[in-house]
Design an enzyme around this catalytic site. Sequence first.
Site, PDB file in Angstrom:
ATOM      1  N   LYS A   1     -34.058 -39.071   6.623  1.00 14.72           N
ATOM      2  CA  LYS A   1     -32.802 -39.749   6.943  1.00 14.72           C
ATOM      3  C   LYS A   1     -31.620 -38.802   6.757  1.00 14.72           C
ATOM      4  O   LYS A   1     -30.774 -38.665   7.628  1.00 14.72           O
ATOM      5  CB  LYS A   1     -32.629 -40.991   6.084  1.00 14.72           C
ATOM      6  CG  LYS A   1     -31.330 -41.741   6.334  1.00 14.72           C
ATOM      7  CD  LYS A   1     -31.179 -42.976   5.461  1.00 14.72           C
ATOM      8  CE  LYS A   1     -32.084 -44.088   5.903  1.00 14.72           C
ATOM      9  NZ  LYS A   1     -31.805 -45.366   5.178  1.00 14.72           N
TER      10      LYS A   1
ATOM     11  N   GLU B   1     -38.635 -32.141  -0.631  1.00 13.23           N
ATOM     12  CA  GLU B   1     -40.019 -31.917  -0.206  1.00 13.23           C
ATOM     13  C   GLU B   1     -40.104 -31.728   1.305  1.00 13.23           C
ATOM     14  O   GLU B   1     -40.760 -30.794   1.799  1.00 13.23           O
ATOM     15  CB  GLU B   1     -40.902 -33.095  -0.633  1.00 13.23           C
ATOM     16  CG  GLU B   1     -41.002 -33.312  -2.130  1.00 13.23           C
ATOM     17  CD  GLU B   1     -39.944 -34.262  -2.665  1.00 13.23           C
ATOM     18  OE1 GLU B   1     -40.122 -34.781  -3.778  1.00 13.23           O
ATOM     19  OE2 GLU B   1     -38.921 -34.494  -1.970  1.00 13.23           O
TER      20      GLU B   1
ATOM     21  N   GLY C   1     -36.211 -46.735   3.779  1.00 17.79           N
ATOM     22  CA  GLY C   1     -37.345 -45.853   4.025  1.00 17.79           C
ATOM     23  C   GLY C   1     -38.680 -46.562   4.064  1.00 17.79           C
ATOM     24  O   GLY C   1     -39.497 -46.334   4.960  1.00 17.79           O
ATOM     25  N   ARG C   2     -38.921 -47.444   3.112  1.00 17.32           N
ATOM     26  CA  ARG C   2     -40.224 -48.114   3.045  1.00 17.32           C
ATOM     27  C   ARG C   2     -40.363 -49.226   4.071  1.00 17.32           C
ATOM     28  O   ARG C   2     -41.414 -49.872   4.148  1.00 17.32           O
ATOM     29  CB  ARG C   2     -40.476 -48.613   1.625  1.00 17.32           C
ATOM     30  CG  ARG C   2     -39.352 -49.446   1.036  1.00 17.32           C
ATOM     31  CD  ARG C   2     -39.498 -49.534  -0.486  1.00 17.32           C
ATOM     32  NE  ARG C   2     -38.400 -50.234  -1.130  1.00 17.32           N
ATOM     33  CZ  ARG C   2     -37.254 -49.664  -1.499  1.00 17.32           C
ATOM     34  NH1 ARG C   2     -37.038 -48.379  -1.257  1.00 17.32           N
ATOM     35  NH2 ARG C   2     -36.322 -50.359  -2.123  1.00 17.32           N
TER      36      ARG C   2
ATOM     37  N   GLU D   1     -41.414 -49.750  -5.543  1.00 18.10           N
ATOM     38  CA  GLU D   1     -40.094 -49.155  -5.355  1.00 18.10           C
ATOM     39  C   GLU D   1     -39.057 -50.239  -5.069  1.00 18.10           C
ATOM     40  O   GLU D   1     -37.888 -50.098  -5.429  1.00 18.10           O
ATOM     41  CB  GLU D   1     -40.120 -48.126  -4.221  1.00 18.10           C
ATOM     42  CG  GLU D   1     -38.855 -47.276  -4.155  1.00 18.10           C
ATOM     43  CD  GLU D   1     -38.987 -46.085  -3.222  1.00 18.10           C
ATOM     44  OE1 GLU D   1     -39.372 -44.995  -3.695  1.00 18.10           O
ATOM     45  OE2 GLU D   1     -38.717 -46.244  -2.017  1.00 18.10           O
TER      46      GLU D   1
ATOM     47  N   HIS E   1     -67.970 -50.296  -6.443  1.00 15.17           N
ATOM     48  CA  HIS E   1     -68.735 -49.328  -7.226  1.00 15.17           C
ATOM     49  C   HIS E   1     -67.820 -48.476  -8.098  1.00 15.17           C
ATOM     50  O   HIS E   1     -68.237 -47.422  -8.592  1.00 15.17           O
ATOM     51  CB  HIS E   1     -69.561 -48.447  -6.288  1.00 15.17           C
ATOM     52  CG  HIS E   1     -70.566 -49.219  -5.492  1.00 15.17           C
ATOM     53  ND1 HIS E   1     -71.855 -49.443  -5.925  1.00 15.17           N
ATOM     54  CD2 HIS E   1     -70.457 -49.875  -4.298  1.00 15.17           C
ATOM     55  CE1 HIS E   1     -72.508 -50.177  -5.030  1.00 15.17           C
ATOM     56  NE2 HIS E   1     -71.684 -50.447  -4.035  1.00 15.17           N
TER      57      HIS E   1
ATOM     58  N   LYS F   1     -34.802 -36.551  -8.956  1.00 16.50           N
ATOM     59  CA  LYS F   1     -34.350 -35.543  -7.999  1.00 16.50           C
ATOM     60  C   LYS F   1     -33.182 -34.745  -8.555  1.00 16.50           C
ATOM     61  O   LYS F   1     -33.106 -33.514  -8.412  1.00 16.50           O
ATOM     62  CB  LYS F   1     -33.947 -36.202  -6.683  1.00 16.50           C
ATOM     63  CG  LYS F   1     -35.080 -36.842  -5.910  1.00 16.50           C
ATOM     64  CD  LYS F   1     -34.556 -37.465  -4.619  1.00 16.50           C
ATOM     65  CE  LYS F   1     -35.646 -38.122  -3.811  1.00 16.50           C
ATOM     66  NZ  LYS F   1     -35.115 -38.742  -2.558  1.00 16.50           N
TER      67      LYS F   1
END
Length: 535
Positions: free
Chosen positions: A206, A212, A267-268, A353, A384, A504
């Site tokens: 954005k 990153e 974002g999510r 979040e 399992h 950050k």
Amino acid sequence: MLTDLPAWNALTHHCQTMRTVRMRDLFARSDGDARVATLSVEAAGLHLDYSKNRITPETMALLMQLAEEAGVLAARDAMLAGEQVNTTEHRAALHVALRAAPGEQYCANGEPVGPAVAAVLARMRDFSDAVRNGTWRGHDGQAITDVINIGIGGSDLGPRMACRALSHLASPRLRMHFVSNVDGVELTEILARVQPATTLVIVCSKTFTTLETMTNAHSTRDWFLAHGVPEAGLARHFVAVSTNTDAVRAFGIDPANMFEFWDWVGGRYSLWSAVGLSIVLSIGYEHFSELLAGAHAMDRHFATAAPLQNMPMILGMLGVWYRNFFDSASTCMAPYSASLELFPFHLQQLEMESNGKSVRKDGTPVSYRTSPIVWGTAGTNGQHAYFELLHQGMQLIPVDFIVPLKAPHTLPGHHAKVLANCFAQGEALMHGRTLDDITAQGVEPELAPHLACRGNQPSNTLLLPALTPHAVGALVALYEHRTFVQGAIWNINSFDQWGVELGKVLAKPILEELNGGASHPHDASTAALIRRARG
């Protein structure tokens, strides 16, 4: 105050009664078929059976009373009206507008958003068509064969999950790759498998400043140049999804190759926007439109269905029931489909979040539990791994079983085994196996306690007709709205993430020190770790 509401107090007393009630007895004492019919609901092509919960019709009535008293429906209507429900950032949260039907009007800050959304979707359609049919070519005229999406968080998890879920519809010509981690391993391994002349990179951020994402983007840019792609040719290999035109231009991407989205897209919640460009490239615009249509169908259901028939409301309030009245610390997501293996990871970000908050909208501390820990993996693998804990552990952990009735790819007899295992686990968690059950089978008394399963463990079973784009879109939107319902109950802002920002901010001076720069004040532990890392 939430805990002062009449319904909250009524639920507190009701919970004391329900703690000693066993679900197997609820099914045995009444007409089981009637219980299932009452505690099931259909929406947007999905079927939810929530009868295997520690609830009665009285429970559901009280939960919906709590939702009314807490203003959930008013909060929903405010979100859909484009009001600034993201109060700390003074933004709307209008992701529903990204999948609106033609003619529907949504406004953010009083301004219609439909024309801008339609324009970006049209550009996504045209661009994806060009890449998929070979019209868009790399710098030396070769067709694109590989697409690398560089992002993190919502710019990675949502698109990555959707592409995996719908991989059976993917173009046979295009291979999709996703890079998010900054450690360099993921990017190095992908770059070793692709060729510069036939690779397209989507840089998805954005702000176009995310550490990153931009680190990986610059390293990829350097890789192209080191492998003979001229600087002028990079325009055929890089596109951007961003709101920051200046930063995109400074990176070297032509703004004509930038796909816009807006600050009212969190974002999510962004896979429906230009952030979903990788999805469109993978499955084609027609299928992407079906994905949007499935989400839109769930949006309309959430906006119009009565609370006791409203699937997101039901799931959201059941989550509140276990989190706040049974003090359940976590919830397990168990999709019985390898194609949905990334769905729990998407939900981790979506729910934790959004609702992992400790203050109300007015900034005062909450006095009740908010988001549980969300975890899980695809079945039958989970059986399992951690299902032993679900059956014989000491925690109350609600489980959502999610399974398509038809599989996109399968071999004879395989999918029936998937369905059998999914349904059996829900039955076993509910029914359990008592000492009386075991000894009646002639098991030795000293072994019997080891075979006992306490049962009475709640679960929902959500059936998809098949892994179609429509069904996947409805599924994702369902959990978006479930998350919203819970945030509205807790009176928290589900659309910011200031806790993420703190880390950050603190990383910047540490990075400076690790690179030989000036020292900054730290606690003794952090300072010692920096010294050790520097050698």
